[in-house]
Scaffold this motif. Sequence first.
Motif, short mmCIF file in Angstrom:
data_model
loop_
_atom_site.label_atom_id
_atom_site.label_comp_id
_atom_site.label_asym_id
_atom_site.label_seq_id
_atom_site.Cartn_x
_atom_site.Cartn_y
_atom_site.Cartn_z
N GLN A 52 0.83 -1.21 0.00
CA GLN A 52 0.00 0.00 0.00
C GLN A 52 0.86 1.25 0.00
O GLN A 52 1.95 1.27 0.54
CB GLN A 52 -0.93 0.02 1.21
CG GLN A 52 -2.02 -1.04 1.17
CD GLN A 52 -2.97 -0.94 2.35
OE1 GLN A 52 -2.55 -0.78 3.49
NE2 GLN A 52 -4.26 -1.04 2.08
N MET A 53 0.29 2.30 -0.61
CA MET A 53 0.91 3.62 -0.60
C MET A 53 -0.18 4.63 -0.30
O MET A 53 -1.26 4.60 -0.90
CB MET A 53 1.54 3.93 -1.96
CG MET A 53 2.13 5.35 -2.07
SD MET A 53 2.61 5.79 -3.77
CE MET A 53 3.96 4.66 -4.04
N GLY A 54 0.09 5.54 0.62
CA GLY A 54 -0.90 6.55 0.98
C GLY A 54 -1.46 6.29 2.37
O GLY A 54 -1.39 5.17 2.89
N LYS A 81 0.95 7.06 -10.65
CA LYS A 81 1.96 7.72 -9.82
C LYS A 81 1.71 9.23 -9.77
O LYS A 81 1.80 9.84 -8.70
CB LYS A 81 3.35 7.44 -10.39
CG LYS A 81 4.49 7.99 -9.56
CD LYS A 81 5.84 7.62 -10.19
CE LYS A 81 6.99 8.21 -9.39
NZ LYS A 81 8.31 7.88 -10.00
N MET A 84 -1.24 10.02 -7.53
CA MET A 84 -0.88 9.98 -6.11
C MET A 84 -0.23 11.29 -5.66
O MET A 84 -0.41 11.73 -4.53
CB MET A 84 0.07 8.80 -5.85
CG MET A 84 -0.53 7.43 -6.12
SD MET A 84 -1.93 7.03 -5.05
CE MET A 84 -1.12 6.90 -3.46
N GLU A 88 -2.22 14.18 -3.30
CA GLU A 88 -1.42 13.68 -2.19
C GLU A 88 -2.20 13.70 -0.87
O GLU A 88 -2.84 14.69 -0.51
CB GLU A 88 -0.15 14.54 -2.03
CG GLU A 88 0.83 13.97 -1.02
CD GLU A 88 2.13 14.75 -0.97
OE1 GLU A 88 2.98 14.42 -0.14
OE2 GLU A 88 2.30 15.68 -1.80
N GLN A 92 -5.31 6.28 -1.12
CA GLN A 92 -4.50 5.15 -0.67
C GLN A 92 -4.54 4.09 -1.78
O GLN A 92 -5.62 3.61 -2.15
CB GLN A 92 -5.02 4.54 0.63
CG GLN A 92 -4.13 3.40 1.14
CD GLN A 92 -4.70 2.70 2.35
OE1 GLN A 92 -5.77 2.11 2.28
NE2 GLN A 92 -3.99 2.79 3.47
N THR A 94 -3.64 0.41 -3.23
CA THR A 94 -3.35 -0.97 -2.84
C THR A 94 -3.11 -1.79 -4.10
O THR A 94 -3.88 -1.70 -5.06
CB THR A 94 -4.53 -1.59 -2.06
OG1 THR A 94 -4.76 -0.82 -0.86
CG2 THR A 94 -4.23 -3.03 -1.67
N ARG A 115 10.50 -5.83 -1.22
CA ARG A 115 9.73 -5.14 -0.16
C ARG A 115 10.36 -5.39 1.20
O ARG A 115 10.31 -4.52 2.08
CB ARG A 115 8.27 -5.62 -0.18
CG ARG A 115 7.41 -4.97 0.89
CD ARG A 115 5.98 -4.79 0.46
NE ARG A 115 5.24 -6.00 0.25
CZ ARG A 115 4.04 -6.28 0.79
NH1 ARG A 115 3.48 -5.43 1.62
NH2 ARG A 115 3.42 -7.39 0.49
N TYR A 120 10.13 -1.66 -2.45
CA TYR A 120 9.06 -2.23 -3.29
C TYR A 120 8.73 -1.33 -4.47
O TYR A 120 8.75 -1.77 -5.63
CB TYR A 120 7.80 -2.47 -2.46
CG TYR A 120 6.67 -3.04 -3.28
CD1 TYR A 120 6.56 -4.41 -3.48
CD2 TYR A 120 5.72 -2.22 -3.90
CE1 TYR A 120 5.54 -4.96 -4.25
CE2 TYR A 120 4.70 -2.75 -4.67
CZ TYR A 120 4.61 -4.12 -4.84
OH TYR A 120 3.61 -4.64 -5.62
N TRP A 121 8.40 -0.06 -4.20
CA TRP A 121 7.92 0.83 -5.25
C TRP A 121 9.02 1.17 -6.25
O TRP A 121 8.77 1.29 -7.45
CB TRP A 121 7.32 2.10 -4.64
CG TRP A 121 6.16 1.77 -3.75
CD1 TRP A 121 6.14 1.76 -2.39
CD2 TRP A 121 4.85 1.36 -4.17
NE1 TRP A 121 4.91 1.38 -1.93
CE2 TRP A 121 4.10 1.13 -2.99
CE3 TRP A 121 4.24 1.18 -5.41
CZ2 TRP A 121 2.76 0.72 -3.03
CZ3 TRP A 121 2.92 0.77 -5.45
CH2 TRP A 121 2.19 0.54 -4.28
#
Length: 213
Positions: A52-54, A81, A84, A88, A92, A94, A115, A120-121
């Motif tokens: 997850q990011m965010g 990207k 996001m 910002e 979120q 996933t 990860r 990971y990203w």
Amino acid sequence: MSKNKVIVLATTVFVILGFVSAAIFYKTHQEEQDSKAAKEKETLFIRNHSPQMGPDDAPVKLVEFMDPECESCRMFFPFVKNLMKKYEGKIQLTIRYVPFHGNSKFAIAILESARKQGKYWETLEILFKNQPAWGNHHQPRPELIWNYLPMVGLDVDQIKKDYKDPAWTKIIEQDFADARELGVRATPTFFINGMPLRSFGYQQLEDQIKENL
């Protein structure tokens, strides 16, 4: 105005209002049904293992079922990207895996191993960037992935140990099972707050995100 004309006009207005009311009722009912269905399937969208990011309190939960060897996923990656960054703190993201291609499971094992090193990203981005080489559908060369990993500061020797972990197979199987349950048949497939993307496209994705903001 004659009495007959008044009756006809009144009838017409009544019919129009009836259609409008029915349309509003149907739309509201459909939204309620869709929301209920999304709630019932909530556990299928995000698992404890999902990258997850965010922030957790973001008003938009964007779930992407993707395949690292998928060309369309590669094309969407920079757009997602940018979203996001543009929104910002409000989204979120996933990631879920649907390995439709031959070398996808290998790439996913690399991603999950990266990860563990907190990369990971960065690894996902480098894989997408070089996908035309290692994931070429006519002559794939997945072994090239090892050459890209040092570019993002990974300990390659450790990755070569970790990517054999059978835990990655369980993650892939769970994601694939959830994808089937949700009717995912292609990648990338997006869900926004539990609702599927209504029509496929960059602008359509942003528009539906904005609606949920």
